[in-house]
Design an enzyme around this catalytic site. Sequence first.
Site, short mmCIF file in Angstrom:
data_model
loop_
_atom_site.label_atom_id
_atom_site.label_comp_id
_atom_site.label_asym_id
_atom_site.label_seq_id
_atom_site.Cartn_x
_atom_site.Cartn_y
_atom_site.Cartn_z
N THR A 171 0.62 -1.46 -0.09
CA THR A 171 0.34 -0.06 0.06
C THR A 171 1.01 1.64 -0.19
N ALA B 117 7.82 -1.08 6.09
CA ALA B 117 8.53 -0.67 6.94
C ALA B 117 7.96 0.76 7.78
N GLN B 118 8.36 1.40 8.28
CA GLN B 118 8.32 2.41 9.31
C GLN B 118 9.64 3.70 8.52
N THR C 28 18.76 1.18 1.66
CA THR C 28 18.31 2.93 2.08
C THR C 28 19.95 2.91 1.82
N GLU D 10 20.04 6.10 3.05
CA GLU D 10 19.72 6.67 4.84
C GLU D 10 21.15 5.62 5.80
N TYR E 233 15.87 4.66 12.19
CA TYR E 233 14.99 3.96 10.96
C TYR E 233 16.67 3.56 10.46
N LYS F 64 17.64 -0.54 9.31
CA LYS F 64 17.76 -0.65 8.34
C LYS F 64 18.98 -1.30 7.91
N HIS G 83 13.95 8.61 -4.01
CA HIS G 83 12.76 7.85 -5.66
C HIS G 83 11.43 8.75 -4.32
N ARG H 191 4.01 9.65 -3.75
CA ARG H 191 4.71 9.23 -2.26
C ARG H 191 3.87 10.46 -1.56
P1 NAP Z 1 5.76 3.89 2.62
O1 NAP Z 1 4.60 4.79 0.88
O2 NAP Z 1 6.10 4.70 3.67
O3 NAP Z 1 5.73 2.90 2.55
C1 NAP Z 1 5.53 1.70 3.12
C2 NAP Z 1 4.92 0.49 3.26
O4 NAP Z 1 4.83 -0.22 4.78
C3 NAP Z 1 3.13 0.98 3.80
O5 NAP Z 1 2.66 0.11 3.00
C4 NAP Z 1 2.78 0.51 5.49
O6 NAP Z 1 1.68 -0.12 5.00
C5 NAP Z 1 3.65 -0.36 5.54
N1 NAP Z 1 3.68 -0.54 6.45
C6 NAP Z 1 4.22 -0.06 7.42
N2 NAP Z 1 3.74 -0.61 8.96
C7 NAP Z 1 4.19 -2.33 8.36
C8 NAP Z 1 3.73 -3.02 9.46
N3 NAP Z 1 4.00 -3.08 10.60
N4 NAP Z 1 3.97 -4.14 8.57
C9 NAP Z 1 3.91 -4.53 7.54
N5 NAP Z 1 3.80 -3.37 6.29
C10 NAP Z 1 4.08 -2.62 7.20
O7 NAP Z 1 7.56 3.73 1.57
P2 NAP Z 1 8.12 3.66 0.34
O8 NAP Z 1 8.64 5.46 0.02
O9 NAP Z 1 6.97 3.43 -0.40
O10 NAP Z 1 9.37 2.76 0.56
C11 NAP Z 1 9.76 1.58 0.43
C12 NAP Z 1 10.55 0.80 0.79
O11 NAP Z 1 12.13 0.99 0.48
C13 NAP Z 1 10.77 0.52 2.43
O12 NAP Z 1 10.99 0.14 3.44
C14 NAP Z 1 11.42 2.16 2.38
O13 NAP Z 1 12.00 2.11 4.38
C15 NAP Z 1 12.09 1.80 1.59
N6 NAP Z 1 13.26 2.91 0.72
C16 NAP Z 1 12.24 3.96 0.15
C17 NAP Z 1 13.20 5.38 -0.45
C18 NAP Z 1 12.67 6.02 -1.22
O14 NAP Z 1 12.81 7.31 -1.25
N7 NAP Z 1 11.25 6.16 -1.08
C19 NAP Z 1 14.09 5.05 -0.41
C20 NAP Z 1 15.46 3.97 -0.11
C21 NAP Z 1 14.05 2.80 0.80
P3 NAP Z 1 0.32 1.37 5.57
O15 NAP Z 1 0.57 2.26 4.10
O16 NAP Z 1 -0.59 0.05 6.26
O17 NAP Z 1 0.87 2.04 6.88
O1 G4F Z 2 12.06 14.22 1.82
P1 G4F Z 2 12.53 12.96 3.55
O2 G4F Z 2 12.11 13.15 4.51
O3 G4F Z 2 13.43 11.96 2.98
P2 G4F Z 2 14.64 11.42 3.43
O4 G4F Z 2 15.27 11.42 5.10
O5 G4F Z 2 16.25 11.61 2.53
O6 G4F Z 2 14.06 9.97 3.78
C1 G4F Z 2 14.11 9.31 2.60
O7 G4F Z 2 14.75 8.81 1.55
C2 G4F Z 2 15.50 7.21 2.66
C3 G4F Z 2 16.18 7.65 0.98
O8 G4F Z 2 17.50 7.78 1.26
C4 G4F Z 2 14.82 6.45 2.21
F1 G4F Z 2 15.37 5.32 3.10
C5 G4F Z 2 13.48 6.72 3.95
O9 G4F Z 2 12.73 5.90 4.14
C6 G4F Z 2 12.70 8.17 3.28
O10 G4F Z 2 11.78 8.35 1.81
O11 G4F Z 2 13.95 14.52 3.78
C7 G4F Z 2 14.66 14.97 2.78
C8 G4F Z 2 15.69 16.25 3.32
C9 G4F Z 2 16.45 16.16 3.93
O12 G4F Z 2 17.61 16.31 4.69
C10 G4F Z 2 15.20 16.28 5.89
O13 G4F Z 2 16.12 17.01 6.78
O14 G4F Z 2 14.26 16.91 3.14
C11 G4F Z 2 15.33 17.48 4.88
N1 G4F Z 2 13.99 18.09 5.30
C12 G4F Z 2 13.78 19.85 4.84
N2 G4F Z 2 13.00 20.98 5.23
C13 G4F Z 2 12.94 18.72 5.60
C14 G4F Z 2 11.96 19.20 5.50
N3 G4F Z 2 12.05 16.88 5.19
C15 G4F Z 2 10.85 16.84 5.58
N4 G4F Z 2 9.91 15.57 5.30
N5 G4F Z 2 10.40 17.39 6.16
C16 G4F Z 2 10.65 18.76 6.50
O15 G4F Z 2 9.45 19.59 6.21
#
Ligand code: NAP
Ligand code: G4F
Length: 326
Positions: free
Chosen positions: A14, A86-87, A129, A131, A153, A157, A183, A188
């Site tokens: 989801t 993930a959270q 990630t 991160e 986090y 990870k 990404h 998002r």
């Molecule tokens: P997201 O939109 O936050 O989606 C997280 C998903 O995990 C949601 O479907 C959520 O379900 C589910 N979830 C949360 N707690 C759970 C639990 N206890 N049991 C089962 N499912 C649970 O994240 P995303 O951006 O799609 O990212 C996908 C994965 O890639 C994550 O593991 C994230 O940490 C990792 N990642 C993301 C990025 C990025 O930039 N997007 C980069 C690197 C790695 P609900 O909708 O019900 O809450």
């Molecule tokens: O968009 P962000 O919250 O993403 P962040 O922290 O980079 O994490 C995302 O990418 C990771 C991969 O590197 C994933 F693993 C993770 O699950 C997630 O998808 O923040 C990006 C940057 C940070 O430096 C933050 O401090 O934006 C800066 N920022 C500045 N103002 C803010 C804000 N971030 C958020 N969320 N909200 C603000 O108001």
Amino acid sequence: MKLASKTALVTGVTGQDGAYLAKFLLEKGYKVFGLHARRSSDTLWRLRELSIESDLVLLDGDLTDLSALIRVMEKSSATEVYNLGAQSFVGTSWDQPVLTANVTGIGALNMLEAIRAVNPRARFYQASTSEMFGMIQESMQSETTPFYPRSPYGVAKLYAHWMTINYRESYGLHASNGILFNHESPLRGIEFVTRKVTDAVARIKLGRQKSLRLGNIDAQRDWGFAGDYVKAMWLMLQQDIADDYVVATGKTTTVRDMCRIAFSYAGLNYEKHVIIDPRFYRKTEVDILLGNPAKAREKLGWVAETDLETLIKMMVDADLARVIKE
Ligand code: NAP
Ligand code: G4F
């Protein structure tokens, strides 16, 4: 004789990536099962936006419940498992560090154990990630760059990342880590900075909001499009040998410049609307991330196809359309 189609189980179906990956796999002819953690509010909006809600099978279960994961493995007979659940919000991980460790860290171990118990031949993808690089040890981060996570986090990870490698080496599982850099997409979550900005741009443009409060806008990220990145996940599981790959664009941009692009696309000047609010500063920041995707390009034939400007325009357009409909 008709060949049986492949079967995939996607945790986090989801979420942003889960929705795009499910669509990608369905288009490839997979039978797709999604782990669905039950919530009291609606979490299926992304599957609806991609018009795939009724094309996949949702199975109830939570990553913290090993018994549920074993049942889901049995029911789905999955041959490929993508662990995206993930959270995933870095900011929240300081407020809920134990939950983050249980879901984001131990959750991956639970999934690996369920695979080992039910079908050790199933291939496994772990959503690692950038991160984990945190306080970067090399100016461009690759698969060999040492890790230095800066948030609960990132630490959770890193545990999941090493457990994936350990299960590959201990039990011979086909288990791969995708070290994905940030990404984004119109799907998002609103708490992440790009979507927070594009949603605000739409509201300001349409007169529903005047300003946008942000934290550290000097932070730099290597941003790509989620729709491109899910293809890399699938490619990893099609390789004969499991391995770990960085997935990134190879370009980095400040949050400030990301704002500039988004506001100016809507004919606005970000300097007139953005207010710096220390409430959004992090306890420890990841100042800059920049990935080296050379291995993914060479071994998987994967490249990021969407540039940041195109991505931001796509997101602003989607948010304008949403806000108009409200
Ligand atoms: P997201 O939109 O936050 O989606 C997280 C998903 O995990 C949601 O479907 C959520 O379900 C589910 N979830 C949360 N707690 C759970 C639990 N206890 N049991 C089962 N499912 C649970 O994240 P995303 O951006 O799609 O990212 C996908 C994965 O890639 C994550 O593991 C994230 O940490 C990792 N990642 C993301 C990025 C990025 O930039 N997007 C980069 C690197 C790695 P609900 O909708 O019900 O809450
Ligand atoms: O968009 P962000 O919250 O993403 P962040 O922290 O980079 O994490 C995302 O990418 C990771 C991969 O590197 C994933 F693993 C993770 O699950 C997630 O998808 O923040 C990006 C940057 C940070 O430096 C933050 O401090 O934006 C800066 N920022 C500045 N103002 C803010 C804000 N971030 C958020 N969320 N909200 C603000 O108001």
